[in-house]
Design a protein around this motif. Structure first.
Motif, PDB file in Angstrom:
ATOM      1  N   THR A   1      -5.418   3.469  -4.515  1.00 40.67           N
ATOM      2  CA  THR A   1      -4.720   2.663  -3.707  1.00 40.67           C
ATOM      3  C   THR A   1      -5.969   1.752  -4.086  1.00 40.67           C
ATOM      4  O   THR A   1      -5.629   0.788  -4.267  1.00 40.67           O
ATOM      5  CB  THR A   1      -3.703   2.877  -2.915  1.00 40.67           C
ATOM      6  N   GLN A   2      -6.939   1.889  -2.668  1.00 39.98           N
ATOM      7  CA  GLN A   2      -7.932   1.191  -2.261  1.00 39.98           C
ATOM      8  C   GLN A   2      -8.774   0.246  -3.199  1.00 39.98           C
ATOM      9  O   GLN A   2      -8.733  -0.718  -3.901  1.00 39.98           O
ATOM     10  CB  GLN A   2      -8.862   1.778  -1.923  1.00 39.98           C
TER      11      GLN A   2
ATOM     12  N   VAL B 152       0.407  -1.358  -0.049  1.00 42.37           N
ATOM     13  CA  VAL B 152       0.238  -0.183  -0.335  1.00 42.37           C
ATOM     14  C   VAL B 152       0.897   1.493  -0.113  1.00 42.37           C
ATOM     15  O   VAL B 152       0.822   2.211  -0.939  1.00 42.37           O
ATOM     16  CB  VAL B 152      -1.049  -0.223   1.499  1.00 42.37           C
ATOM     17  N   ASP B 153       1.953   1.405   0.816  1.00 44.26           N
ATOM     18  CA  ASP B 153       2.802   2.183   0.997  1.00 44.26           C
ATOM     19  C   ASP B 153       3.298   2.770  -0.812  1.00 44.26           C
ATOM     20  O   ASP B 153       3.719   3.586  -1.145  1.00 44.26           O
ATOM     21  CB  ASP B 153       3.803   1.872   1.820  1.00 44.26           C
TER      22      ASP B 153
ATOM     23  N   GLU C  79       1.287   4.398  -2.878  1.00 42.76           N
ATOM     24  CA  GLU C  79       0.746   5.355  -1.820  1.00 42.76           C
ATOM     25  C   GLU C  79       2.145   6.682  -2.411  1.00 42.76           C
ATOM     26  O   GLU C  79       2.149   7.906  -2.522  1.00 42.76           O
ATOM     27  CB  GLU C  79       0.273   5.764  -1.025  1.00 42.76           C
TER      28      GLU C  79
ATOM     29  N   GLY D 296      -4.764   3.295   2.556  1.00 42.92           N
ATOM     30  CA  GLY D 296      -4.881   3.864   1.270  1.00 42.92           C
ATOM     31  C   GLY D 296      -5.410   5.092   1.102  1.00 42.92           C
ATOM     32  O   GLY D 296      -6.196   5.325   1.377  1.00 42.92           O
TER      33      GLY D 296
ATOM     34  N   ALA E 218      -5.176  -1.444   2.791  1.00 45.79           N
ATOM     35  CA  ALA E 218      -5.569  -0.529   1.316  1.00 45.79           C
ATOM     36  C   ALA E 218      -6.788   0.666   2.106  1.00 45.79           C
ATOM     37  O   ALA E 218      -6.749   2.052   1.981  1.00 45.79           O
ATOM     38  CB  ALA E 218      -5.819  -1.218   0.648  1.00 45.79           C
TER      39      ALA E 218
END
Length: 191
Positions: free
Chosen positions: A181-182, A135-136, A139, A177, A173
């Protein structure tokens, strides 16, 4: 371990000036004296390092030790290109600045000749799993050295091979997120 005054300095340890309060009325003066005598190296205002010497010379302090003392025990999380590249999702960025999430400050700081980019953001305090770093990476895709479409396709393949836990990835997420991202995570896990 060098002895200084009535206490022992541990090689490889980073100290704050306040660490010396119990050994004298003026900890700043004591720290300055220890620097003059070669027992400590000054890293920056308020931070000192008891050098550890190997046969190749002085060994710099470990990043974890530097950050632990810099943040005075407050939680932080090191992330960035080295972590993202290890996920094998197509990121190939090389950076000379480590990214450090924390709850105190934002900006670039130099410690012991190394640069750290500090970001004051929410992050998991313990038990950080690879799914968080996925997730990072999403982002931070703009600085990660991978195109968004390539990253999404690579995550889809990774999920087909069950490299990451789908349920945990969805939860992370949702918590950390952006909407973009989700959506990417939902598509990759087939939700």
């Amino acid at each position: 371990m060098p002895r200084a005054a009535n206490f022992t300095l541990h090689p490889g340890t980073v100290y704050r000036t306040k660490s010396f309060q119990k050994y004298g009325k003026n900890p700043t003066r004591l720290a300055a004296r220890l620097v003059r005598e070669g027992h400590l190296e000054k890293l920056r205002s308020g931070l000192y390092y008891a050098p550890r010497v190997s046969r190749f010379g002085v060994v710099p302090p470990a990043d974890g030790e530097l950050l632990r003392v810099f943040f005075d025990g407050a939680p932080y999380l090191v992330t960035g290109p080295s972590v993202w590249n290890s996920l094998a999702l197509g990121s190939t960025t090389v950076a000379n600045v480590q990214l450090v999430y924390n709850m105190q400050r934002t900006g670039v700081v130099e410690l012991a000749g190394r640069r750290f980019e500090l970001r004051r953001v929410r992050f998991p305090r313990r038990g950080v799993r690879p799914e968080y770093y996925v997730v990072d990476l999403f982002e931070n895709v703009d600085v990660a050295g991978v195109e968004y479409d390539v990253l999404t396709a690579n995550l889809r393949k990774a999920m087909a091979n069950r490299r990451f836990d789908a349920s945990r990835l969805r939860d992370v997420a949702l918590e950390y997120g952006s909407k973009r991202t989700q959506r990417a995570v939902s598509q990759a896990i087939g939700a």
